[in-house]
Design an enzyme around this catalytic site. Sequence first.
Site, PDB file in Angstrom:
ATOM      1  N   GLY A 503      58.606 -15.870 -12.427  1.00  0.00           N
ATOM      2  CA  GLY A 503      60.305 -16.435 -12.930  1.00  0.00           C
ATOM      3  C   GLY A 503      60.691 -15.965 -13.760  1.00  0.00           C
ATOM      4  O   GLY A 503      60.258 -15.385 -14.371  1.00  0.00           O
ATOM      5  N   GLY A 506      59.090 -17.481 -21.357  1.00  0.00           N
ATOM      6  CA  GLY A 506      59.431 -16.738 -22.588  1.00  0.00           C
ATOM      7  C   GLY A 506      60.025 -15.779 -23.163  1.00  0.00           C
ATOM      8  O   GLY A 506      61.311 -15.874 -23.445  1.00  0.00           O
ATOM      9  N   PHE A 507      59.686 -14.356 -22.357  1.00  0.00           N
ATOM     10  CA  PHE A 507      60.399 -12.903 -23.634  1.00  0.00           C
ATOM     11  C   PHE A 507      60.591 -12.462 -22.603  1.00  0.00           C
ATOM     12  O   PHE A 507      60.707 -10.981 -23.075  1.00  0.00           O
ATOM     13  CB  PHE A 507      59.229 -13.076 -24.670  1.00  0.00           C
ATOM     14  N   VAL A 510      58.224 -12.721 -15.192  1.00  0.00           N
ATOM     15  CA  VAL A 510      57.324 -12.556 -14.698  1.00  0.00           C
ATOM     16  C   VAL A 510      57.278 -12.157 -13.264  1.00  0.00           C
ATOM     17  O   VAL A 510      57.711 -12.356 -12.120  1.00  0.00           O
ATOM     18  CB  VAL A 510      56.742 -13.836 -14.930  1.00  0.00           C
ATOM     19  N   LYS A 524      53.462  -9.676 -17.160  1.00  0.00           N
ATOM     20  CA  LYS A 524      54.920 -10.942 -17.980  1.00  0.00           C
ATOM     21  C   LYS A 524      54.638  -9.272 -18.892  1.00  0.00           C
ATOM     22  O   LYS A 524      54.687  -9.025 -19.331  1.00  0.00           O
ATOM     23  CB  LYS A 524      54.287 -11.495 -19.078  1.00  0.00           C
ATOM     24  N   ASP A 621      55.857 -25.697 -27.462  1.00  0.00           N
ATOM     25  CA  ASP A 621      57.114 -25.772 -26.359  1.00  0.00           C
ATOM     26  C   ASP A 621      55.979 -26.259 -25.149  1.00  0.00           C
ATOM     27  O   ASP A 621      56.010 -25.748 -23.903  1.00  0.00           O
ATOM     28  CB  ASP A 621      57.471 -24.394 -25.896  1.00  0.00           C
TER      29      ASP A 621
END
Length: 812
Positions: A503, A506-507, A510, A524, A621
């Site tokens: 998926g 955040g940055f 992954v 990640k 978040d």
Amino acid sequence: MISSTMMAMTQLVTQLVFLLVIFHYSIATDTLNPNQPLRDDQALISGKEIFALGFFSPGRSKNRYVGIWYNKLQPAGQKTIVWVANRRSPLSGTNGSLELNGNGSLTINSMIFLPMPMVALTNPVAQLLDDGNFVIREANSSEFAWQSFDYPTDTLLSGMKLGWDLRTGLNRNVTAWRSYEDPSPGSYALSIDLEGIPQANFWSGSTKKWRSGPWIGIQFSNAGEQPSNYGLRFDFVHNKDEVYYMYNTTGTNFVRRALVDQSGKVKDFVWIERTGRWNHFLDYPINDCHEYSKCGPYGVCNLDVWPICRCLQGFKPKSPQEWPLMDTSSGCDRLTALDCKNRSDGFMAVTIAALPETLSTILYTNISQNECRDRCLKNCSCTAYATANISGAGLGCVIWVTEIIDLRMSPNPTQDVFVRLAAADLASISNKSSKKSQSKSVVLIIVFSMVALIIPLIYFCSWGKKKMIHKDVRGNGEFELAQLQWSTLMEATHNFAKTNILGKGGFGLVYKGKLAEGREIAVKRLSRNSTQGIDEFENEVTFIAKLQHRNLVRLLGYCIKGDEKILVYEYMPNGSLDPFLFDKEKGDHLDWQTRFHIIEGIARGLLYLHQDSRLRIIHRDLKASNILLDIEMNPKISDFGLARNFGDRETMIKTRKVVGTYGYMAPEYALDGVFSMKSDVFSFGVLILEIISGQRNRVFLSSPHLYLLGKAWRLWNDGKGLDFLDPLIGNSFSMTQVMRCINIGLLCVQEKPEDRPIMSSVVIMLGNDDAPLLEPKEPGFKAIFSPKHDAALNQNELHTFNDITLTEQTGR
Ligand SMILES: *[C@@H]1O[C@H](CO)[C@@H](O)[C@H](O)[C@H]1NC(C)=O
Ligand SMILES: *[C@@H]1O[C@H](CO)[C@@H](O)[C@H](O)[C@H]1NC(C)=O
Ligand SMILES: *[C@@H]1O[C@H](CO)[C@@H](O)[C@H](O)[C@H]1NC(C)=O
Ligand SMILES: *[C@@H]1O[C@H](CO)[C@@H](O)[C@H](O)[C@H]1NC(C)=O
Ligand SMILES: *[C@@H]1O[C@H](CO)[C@@H](O)[C@H](O)[C@H]1NC(C)=O
Ligand SMILES: *[C@@H]1O[C@H](CO)[C@@H](O)[C@H](O)[C@H]1NC(C)=O
Ligand SMILES: *[C@@H]1O[C@H](CO)[C@@H](O)[C@H](O)[C@H]1NC(C)=O
Ligand SMILES: *[C@@H]1O[C@H](CO)[C@@H](O)[C@H](O)[C@H]1NC(C)=O
Ligand SMILES: *[C@@H]1O[C@H](CO)[C@@H](O)[C@H](O)[C@H]1NC(C)=O
Ligand SMILES: *[C@@H]1O[C@H](CO)[C@@H](O)[C@H](O)[C@H]1NC(C)=O
């Protein structure tokens, strides 16, 4: 004339009311005589009206049970059940009756449900006492022939014995209810076990979760640092007739009960008169280091360092590949084998919080420490010795004849343990420690390596230079955040194959990976040309490396090579919570128990972030896709890219850059850029309501009535809270629990931040069915539809935004 009629009528009414009260309110007596059965609508009340005994149904269940509860302490009208007579054999109707037979046996509908007195009594009475004990005795005697205290269910009351009567073989333990609606024995149990030196063990089925350690005069050695005993008296009796633990609240002015509950915790409750509710103040296991054998043989658990497990000196991780990746349960091996025959071995003193597990020990009483040491040296199986003042044995010497496990460090360790080491290892240790105090140097190495890790990152990130960081940030020890080789990660992810993508975090993307030894990881990878990503990367490393909690995802290691910046996490086989809730095709629907477990876990994780960790962190978040689930469906909060650390004095921060996710954002944050712990609480409230309803909190600006918070609010006010429940949950749920969760969810999403509860209150409200709840005020969703906001977003329907994290670039 008129007045006398009035008087007569008043009298009549009074009598009627009195009769009704009598009829309804049972036999207001504390004793049960033979041939005077107690019917379903009656109850016995103890002398000072502290406890009541009668029939009840738990939660929504229709089953009837005979139980004991607090007569007056009934928060929100709910009974706090402390004992159940027929926990395994419920009655199906309200035609039950409890009867005392002429020979002194209790029956429910003529059936015997617990072991009863062996010898027939001649003139028995049964009586409910003010300590909650239900006893049977001869009418003319004060000696109990039978007592309910000998057959505890899930609650330990003051004066109740936990443990053994060795003369009769009676073993009193407390076992959790199977569920809130089913008192039959579940899998969690607290018992006194006699193997080794007697101690209390907490079991999940046949797996030991926690041990109390031996009794050392005032408390159990491994029970943790008690804040204060508040005048409570604890006793542990260990003699040839009995081995038991007991507490005594007489002489204090509060009511306390200890409970083993369905969530797998031993909980302590105290009645708070001021608030009129039970406060729940200690859980066992208290923290990760209290988990049984957390760090394996010869591993020491220390919450104050990271990672929390390390090997004793003279030992190395048994599986070095696993160790930095935090699978520490395999423990440690000796650097040099013992050399028993030559008699060259020696001992290293280690000061820890409590005696290691004592299952395989030999206990010698009344011998000196030197004698103890000699006996250990003479026995080639001996691995360690210690002296301790053990209840029932006095000042004794304990010798371990297997690997030692369950070693825990604390701020004020008091127990010396002497660990046997080969001469070579002892020499190298004494060489090292001649320079520095050993334990200090271990901590220093860790601190240095953390600083070494973070400083280059900050340097790198703030200057943004394309500079290779070759420096090995690891110190000399073997337990720092692992720096992984680029080649290892390439191999693990098949060169970052598309098929391995799990998926988008955040940055960056992954990937799923598998290390050579088989361990699965999540990798990640920071997008190369993302400048904002660098901040988030740094954020993630800074925060998550310092945080350890069972409800936070674990960072295992990192890799920096050229432009590549990579973080490696534990792999979560069940992925994120999002599809479980919202993907109706998926088929893996969550039952209520699991949903509740997830809500509780997230709450605890968030409480840790806000209050319990050494940092004070606002996540900013929180959303379903940032909650990951491990194999046992334990929730773990992930993605700290947007998290902010708060100073001690700060309570809120105002920012021009609003980041986060629409649908989860508190109004004051979305509109004015003000965030605080209470804005996290808002997001948490949205999550609760999503988990209950299985619906996303979509932001349809055009049709506010479809907004999930609005829907919850409407149904709640119409008294149709259950209509809010995801139909996929089916029928097995606790209505009270669902209603409480909706109530708590609504409290968390209230418009004004100051109205929302803090996370510690949320955890108490969730963990304690009896805690009264405030009525929520209207949720803060109206503000979202204000013209200002509408214009700013310039979009009619924003539901596509719901799962996209707005970053500092895209923020307004
Ligand atoms: C009580 O009622 C249930 C049905 O509601 C019935 O099955 C049971 O036999 C009755 N027991 C007694 C003792 O009357
Ligand atoms: C008392 O009576 C019950 C049934 O009436 C019987 O099951 C029980 O064994 C008796 N107890 C003793 C000690 O005789
Ligand atoms: C109680 O009464 C029984 C007979 O009913 C008698 O045998 C016994 O001795 C009495 N016990 C006491 C303590 O008075
Ligand atoms: C509890 O302590 C009080 C004195 O503080 C004592 O009288 C009482 O017997 C104790 N209860 C038990 C069950 O030991
Ligand atoms: C608790 O006690 C019961 C009955 O004495 C026994 O069957 C059970 O094994 C005990 N459980 C534990 C965990 O000791
Ligand atoms: C051992 O502990 C007991 C209390 O359990 C205490 O009375 C005794 O003095 C202690 N003995 C020593 C030698 O510390
Ligand atoms: C005993 O010690 C001697 C020398 O100190 C060594 O050569 C020998 O291998 C040792 N024996 C064992 C069984 O380790
Ligand atoms: C303990 O040992 C000492 C001498 O070794 C002896 O005098 C004493 O009586 C012993 N105490 C007990 C309780 O055995
Ligand atoms: C040495 O330890 C073993 C257990 O491994 C035990 O059975 C034996 O009795 C011990 N020997 C002595 C002399 O204490
Ligand atoms: C300990 O240090 C001394 C000198 O400082 C050295 O000769 C010796 O080999 C060292 N021993 C070990 C086991 O490292």
